[in-house]
Scaffold this motif. Structure first.
Motif, PDB file in Angstrom:
ATOM      1  N   LYS A  68       8.332  -6.205   9.978  1.00  0.00           N
ATOM      2  CA  LYS A  68       9.261  -5.520  10.877  1.00  0.00           C
ATOM      3  C   LYS A  68       8.557  -4.463  11.721  1.00  0.00           C
ATOM      4  CE  LYS A  68      13.465  -2.706  10.868  1.00  0.00           C
ATOM      5  NZ  LYS A  68      14.506  -2.046  10.033  1.00  0.00           N
ATOM      6  N   ASP A  69       7.897  -3.505  11.058  1.00  0.00           N
ATOM      7  CA  ASP A  69       7.280  -2.396  11.784  1.00  0.00           C
ATOM      8  C   ASP A  69       5.794  -2.596  12.047  1.00  0.00           C
ATOM      9  OD1 ASP A  69       9.702  -0.997  11.792  1.00  0.00           O
ATOM     10  OD2 ASP A  69       9.321  -0.158   9.798  1.00  0.00           O
ATOM     11  N   GLY A  70       5.125  -3.378  11.200  1.00  0.00           N
ATOM     12  CA  GLY A  70       3.685  -3.516  11.314  1.00  0.00           C
ATOM     13  C   GLY A  70       3.246  -4.814  11.951  1.00  0.00           C
ATOM     14  N   PRO A  71       1.941  -5.067  11.957  1.00  0.00           N
ATOM     15  CA  PRO A  71       1.403  -6.300  12.574  1.00  0.00           C
ATOM     16  C   PRO A  71       1.710  -7.568  11.796  1.00  0.00           C
ATOM     17  CG  PRO A  71      -0.282  -4.584  12.381  1.00  0.00           C
ATOM     18  CD  PRO A  71       0.878  -4.144  11.551  1.00  0.00           C
ATOM     19  N   ALA A  72       2.168  -7.430  10.526  1.00  0.00           N
ATOM     20  CA  ALA A  72       2.509  -8.590   9.681  1.00  0.00           C
ATOM     21  C   ALA A  72       1.304  -9.514   9.495  1.00  0.00           C
ATOM     22  CB  ALA A  72       3.698  -9.362  10.268  1.00  0.00           C
ATOM     23  N   PHE A  73       0.174  -8.931   9.074  1.00  0.00           N
ATOM     24  CA  PHE A  73      -1.021  -9.735   8.820  1.00  0.00           C
ATOM     25  C   PHE A  73      -0.803 -10.618   7.601  1.00  0.00           C
ATOM     26  CE2 PHE A  73      -3.458  -6.089  10.890  1.00  0.00           C
ATOM     27  CZ  PHE A  73      -3.557  -6.761  12.093  1.00  0.00           C
ATOM     28  N   SER A  74      -1.306 -11.841   7.667  1.00  0.00           N
ATOM     29  CA  SER A  74      -1.218 -12.760   6.536  1.00  0.00           C
ATOM     30  C   SER A  74      -2.307 -12.436   5.512  1.00  0.00           C
ATOM     31  CB  SER A  74      -1.369 -14.204   7.012  1.00  0.00           C
ATOM     32  OG  SER A  74      -2.662 -14.410   7.572  1.00  0.00           O
ATOM     33  N   ARG A  94       8.247   1.001   0.672  1.00  0.00           N
ATOM     34  CA  ARG A  94       7.913  -0.387   1.000  1.00  0.00           C
ATOM     35  C   ARG A  94       8.500  -0.818   2.340  1.00  0.00           C
ATOM     36  NH1 ARG A  94       6.676  -3.930  -3.202  1.00  0.00           N
ATOM     37  NH2 ARG A  94       7.937  -5.527  -2.172  1.00  0.00           N
ATOM     38  N   THR A  95       9.572  -0.180   2.757  1.00  0.00           N
ATOM     39  CA  THR A  95      10.276  -0.599   3.975  1.00  0.00           C
ATOM     40  C   THR A  95      10.404   0.517   5.005  1.00  0.00           C
ATOM     41  OG1 THR A  95      12.400  -0.093   2.918  1.00  0.00           O
ATOM     42  CG2 THR A  95      11.599  -2.355   2.756  1.00  0.00           C
ATOM     43  N   ARG A  96       9.956   1.743   4.668  1.00  0.00           N
ATOM     44  CA  ARG A  96      10.077   2.887   5.581  1.00  0.00           C
ATOM     45  C   ARG A  96       8.701   3.442   5.884  1.00  0.00           C
ATOM     46  NH1 ARG A  96      14.161   7.754   4.325  1.00  0.00           N
ATOM     47  NH2 ARG A  96      13.477   8.647   6.263  1.00  0.00           N
ATOM     48  N   PHE A  97       8.366   3.492   7.189  1.00  0.00           N
ATOM     49  CA  PHE A  97       7.048   3.972   7.597  1.00  0.00           C
ATOM     50  C   PHE A  97       7.153   4.964   8.752  1.00  0.00           C
ATOM     51  CE2 PHE A  97       6.753  -0.439   6.112  1.00  0.00           C
ATOM     52  CZ  PHE A  97       5.895  -0.286   5.041  1.00  0.00           C
ATOM     53  N   ASP A  98       8.295   5.652   8.869  1.00  0.00           N
ATOM     54  CA  ASP A  98       8.509   6.554  10.008  1.00  0.00           C
ATOM     55  C   ASP A  98       7.495   7.696  10.045  1.00  0.00           C
ATOM     56  OD1 ASP A  98      10.675   4.971  10.619  1.00  0.00           O
ATOM     57  OD2 ASP A  98      12.129   6.272   9.637  1.00  0.00           O
ATOM     58  N   ASN A  99       7.123   8.202   8.873  1.00  0.00           N
ATOM     59  CA  ASN A  99       6.237   9.366   8.816  1.00  0.00           C
ATOM     60  C   ASN A  99       4.792   8.994   8.499  1.00  0.00           C
ATOM     61  OD1 ASN A  99       8.350  11.205   9.310  1.00  0.00           O
ATOM     62  ND2 ASN A  99       8.915  11.217   7.142  1.00  0.00           N
ATOM     63  N   LEU A 100       4.457   7.728   8.629  1.00  0.00           N
ATOM     64  CA  LEU A 100       3.087   7.322   8.331  1.00  0.00           C
ATOM     65  C   LEU A 100       2.094   7.970   9.295  1.00  0.00           C
ATOM     66  CD1 LEU A 100       1.223   5.608   6.604  1.00  0.00           C
ATOM     67  CD2 LEU A 100       1.647   3.678   8.141  1.00  0.00           C
ATOM     68  N   GLY A 145      -0.398   2.937   1.768  1.00  0.00           N
ATOM     69  CA  GLY A 145       0.628   3.027   2.806  1.00  0.00           C
ATOM     70  C   GLY A 145       0.257   2.220   4.032  1.00  0.00           C
ATOM     71  N   MET A 146      -1.026   2.271   4.429  1.00  0.00           N
ATOM     72  CA  MET A 146      -1.488   1.490   5.569  1.00  0.00           C
ATOM     73  C   MET A 146      -1.410  -0.002   5.271  1.00  0.00           C
ATOM     74  SD  MET A 146      -2.345   3.480   8.106  1.00  0.00           S
ATOM     75  CE  MET A 146      -3.306   2.324   9.062  1.00  0.00           C
ATOM     76  N   PHE A 147      -1.719  -0.400   4.026  1.00  0.00           N
ATOM     77  CA  PHE A 147      -1.685  -1.814   3.655  1.00  0.00           C
ATOM     78  C   PHE A 147      -0.254  -2.348   3.686  1.00  0.00           C
ATOM     79  CE2 PHE A 147      -1.085  -4.957   0.241  1.00  0.00           C
ATOM     80  CZ  PHE A 147      -1.885  -5.980   0.726  1.00  0.00           C
ATOM     81  N   TYR A 148       0.682  -1.609   3.119  1.00  0.00           N
ATOM     82  CA  TYR A 148       2.076  -2.047   3.128  1.00  0.00           C
ATOM     83  C   TYR A 148       2.594  -2.150   4.565  1.00  0.00           C
ATOM     84  CZ  TYR A 148       2.920  -1.718  -1.917  1.00  0.00           C
ATOM     85  OH  TYR A 148       2.918  -1.926  -3.279  1.00  0.00           O
ATOM     86  N   LYS A 153       1.937  -5.440  -4.980  1.00  0.00           N
ATOM     87  CA  LYS A 153       2.968  -5.528  -3.947  1.00  0.00           C
ATOM     88  C   LYS A 153       3.943  -6.674  -4.207  1.00  0.00           C
ATOM     89  CE  LYS A 153       3.466  -6.022   1.087  1.00  0.00           C
ATOM     90  NZ  LYS A 153       4.084  -7.348   1.184  1.00  0.00           N
ATOM     91  N   ASP A 154       3.427  -7.846  -4.574  1.00  0.00           N
ATOM     92  CA  ASP A 154       4.268  -9.042  -4.677  1.00  0.00           C
ATOM     93  C   ASP A 154       4.669  -9.401  -6.104  1.00  0.00           C
ATOM     94  OD1 ASP A 154       4.014  -9.267  -1.933  1.00  0.00           O
ATOM     95  OD2 ASP A 154       2.282 -10.599  -2.053  1.00  0.00           O
ATOM     96  N   VAL A 155       3.805  -9.105  -7.091  1.00  0.00           N
ATOM     97  CA  VAL A 155       4.108  -9.467  -8.470  1.00  0.00           C
ATOM     98  C   VAL A 155       4.802  -8.324  -9.194  1.00  0.00           C
ATOM     99  CG1 VAL A 155       3.146 -10.238 -10.680  1.00  0.00           C
ATOM    100  CG2 VAL A 155       2.165 -11.074  -8.534  1.00  0.00           C
ATOM    101  N   GLN A 156       4.203  -7.134  -9.180  1.00  0.00           N
ATOM    102  CA  GLN A 156       4.806  -5.982  -9.849  1.00  0.00           C
ATOM    103  C   GLN A 156       5.837  -5.269  -8.971  1.00  0.00           C
ATOM    104  OE1 GLN A 156       4.457  -5.271 -12.948  1.00  0.00           O
ATOM    105  NE2 GLN A 156       2.705  -6.566 -13.476  1.00  0.00           N
ATOM    106  N   LYS A 157       5.759  -5.454  -7.647  1.00  0.00           N
ATOM    107  CA  LYS A 157       6.730  -4.917  -6.689  1.00  0.00           C
ATOM    108  C   LYS A 157       6.903  -3.401  -6.839  1.00  0.00           C
ATOM    109  CE  LYS A 157       9.318  -9.259  -6.463  1.00  0.00           C
ATOM    110  NZ  LYS A 157       8.703  -9.648  -5.189  1.00  0.00           N
ATOM    111  N   VAL A 158       5.805  -2.659  -6.695  1.00  0.00           N
ATOM    112  CA  VAL A 158       5.849  -1.200  -6.785  1.00  0.00           C
ATOM    113  C   VAL A 158       5.810  -0.603  -5.378  1.00  0.00           C
ATOM    114  CG1 VAL A 158       4.717  -1.237  -9.032  1.00  0.00           C
ATOM    115  CG2 VAL A 158       3.334  -1.024  -6.959  1.00  0.00           C
TER     116      VAL A 158
END
Length: 499
Positions: free
Chosen positions: A293-299, A431-437, A284-287, A76-81
């Motif tokens: 913005k849309d999720g709980p923003a867990f650290s 990574r930024t769209r979760f409307d259909n999750l 998808g759940m992890f992202y 997610k953070d290093v390879q940014k896929v």
């Protein structure tokens, strides 16, 4: 006066006994696991228990926890896929688990320097250590090389897993009454290791980053190497290449004759379909869960603690199966566990639609409860299938055939992972769209229920009975091991069944 004191002594002693009774009960409860470990060590040699604890508890438990959290943040953070890509890549790194029959065949019929088990533990440990060092020392590692390193690390864990599984399958045949106990030992070690690993994985990811975590994973690999050096395994002499070829052919024929039996391929088909239809959309759940913005923003620390608390659910599932469900028929246990597994997925739908906030339930608390239930039901669903797999292994090629069954299961996991990645891609979850999750979760939950229609493929037998046909169970594979004791890790030093 002396006589009166003597008459009061029994009363005082009885009071003291009543006061000490609760302490004695607590002590007895604490001693139950110790006595259980001692019993397994006595019946199947201490080296077997040590190998299970290292491979399942440290390598797969602690190391697997570090790998899970570290790899997710690395992608997610290093390879940014994208999440759909990460889902596919996680399937690629699991390919070594699909070719487990190859590792199992090698450990069964191809000794190295006269040993059938020890060299493979040593080789697995070195492969894992080198691959993790490569990931930890190169900051700008290309995605292809990163995937190769992750796959190599997965191969190291898989080879060690196959080698110890051969011992579990062998001991399950020689000690049928302890088959469920051995699977409970594996599950207990894995759950405790995962609990410890997940408890500190998020903290280490935050402090030293995912690449630093990969560096720490060389420690479990080193312990696997130690297992290879410490095993009490008899050495084989005068083992020729012709003998290896003959053994491979005999093992292949025996595997085919066993697999084409209706009593074997039917439960294998069920195990594959039940896993393949349980789509994996966890990336998808992890992202979404780490999105601000849309999720709980867990650290990172929160993710690690959530995983650690959830691993308690897996441990509870193992304990529940050991003490309440291990003697029930396979079909009955799989029906209820599969049903609970499917229904538990509906909690994710409540979380994504944010209904829990409408009822005043915080995200962190809700996720911990939901994931704990999911881990418990998943463990309950998995353990009877493991016991069933050990019952399907013919004598002589236990390691190879058990590895074949596990590869079928891992092929189902791979199918679920790639199927989940396809669903995420089709529904345009990025990574930024979760409307259909929410729709992906609904599709996954419906498919989780469908294996209930396939339970007719599972035998009605219970774990204490034999499943293989007599002509297969009583046949011996022509694998010449006359120079050795045909017991992994000297497991029959004390045989209860022989008494």
């Amino acid at each position: 006066m002396q006589e009166e004191e003597n008459q009061e002594d029994p009363f005082v002693e009885s009071v003291e006994e009543n006061e000490n009774e609760p302490k004695r009960r607590v002590w007895n409860c604490l001693c139950i696991p110790i006595h259980w470990f001692n019993m397994l060590s006595r019946e199947m040699h201490w080296s077997f228990v040590f190998g299970v604890v290292v491979v399942y508890g440290i390598s797969q438990g602690v190391g697997g926890a570090f790998a899970t959290v570290g790899t997710k943040y690395y992608m997610k953070d290093v390879q940014k896929v994208q999440p759909s890509e990460a889902q596919v890549y996680s399937g690629i790194t699991s390919i070594p688990w699909i070719v487990k029959p190859l590792w199992g065949l090698l450990t069964d019929v191809v000794p190295i320097f006269g040993f059938r088990r020890r060299p493979y533990f040593i080789f697995a440990g070195f492969v894992g250590a080198i691959s993790m060092l490569l990931l930890s020392l190169h900051e700008n590692l290309h995605l292809v090389l990163a995937l190769l390193s992750l796959t190599a690390g997965s191969a190291g864990v898989a080879i060690a897993d196959v080698t110890i599984d051969a011992c579990v399958a062998q001991n399950s045949i020689s000690h049928p009454s302890l088959a469920a106990d051995m699977q409970s030992l594996c599950a207990f070690s894995s759950s405790v290791g995962a609990l410890l690993g997940f408890s500190i994985s998020g903290i280490f990811v935050h402090l030293i980053g995912p690449m630093g975590v990969f560096g720490l994973m060389t420690i479990p690999a080193g312990l696997v190497i130690l297992v290879g050096f410490l095993l009490n395994e008899p050495r084989m002499h005068n083992f020729s290449c012709k003998q290896v070829n003959r053994n491979c052919l005999d093992a292949g024929k025996s595997m085919w004759n066993t697999l084409k039996s209706e009593d074997v391929w039917r439960p294998c088909l069920y195990m594959y379909l039940s896993l393949a239809l349980s789509l994996n959309i966890f990336e998808g759940m992890f992202y979404w869960a780490t999105d601000s913005k849309d999720g709980p923003a867990f650290s990172q620390e929160s993710i690690g603690f959530i995983f650690s608390i959830c691993s308690v659910g897996s441990l509870l599932g193992a304990i529940l199966y050991q003490y309440a469900l291990k003697d029930y028929a396979f079909r009955d246990v799989l029906f209820w566990t599969q049903l609970l597994y499917g229904l538990s997925g509906m909690f994710d739908l409540i979380l994504v639609l944010r209904w829990n906030l409408k009822f005043g339930i915080p995200d962190y608390f809700f996720v911990v409860v939901v994931e704990s239930i999911a881990q418990m039901t998943s463990r309950l669903k998995w353990m009877p299938m493991l016991v069933l797999s050990t019952k399907l292994c013919p004598s002589g090629i236990e390691g190879t055939f058990f590895a074949l069954l596990m590869s079928i299961d891992n092929l189902g996991v791979l199918s679920a992972s790639w199927g989940g990645g396809l669903v995420l891609h089709v529904l345009k979850i990025t990574r930024t769209r979760f409307d259909n999750l929410w729709l992906a979760i609904l599709i996954r939950n419906v498919l989780r229920i469908t294996p209930l229609c396939l339970l007719f493929l599972v035998p009605r037998a219970d774990p204490n009975s034999s499943i293989l046909p007599s002509e297969i169970a009583n046949s011996k594979v022509a694998v010449d091991t006359s120079e050795t004791i045909d017991v992994e890790l000297v497991s029959l030093v004390h045989s209860v069944d022989g008494k």
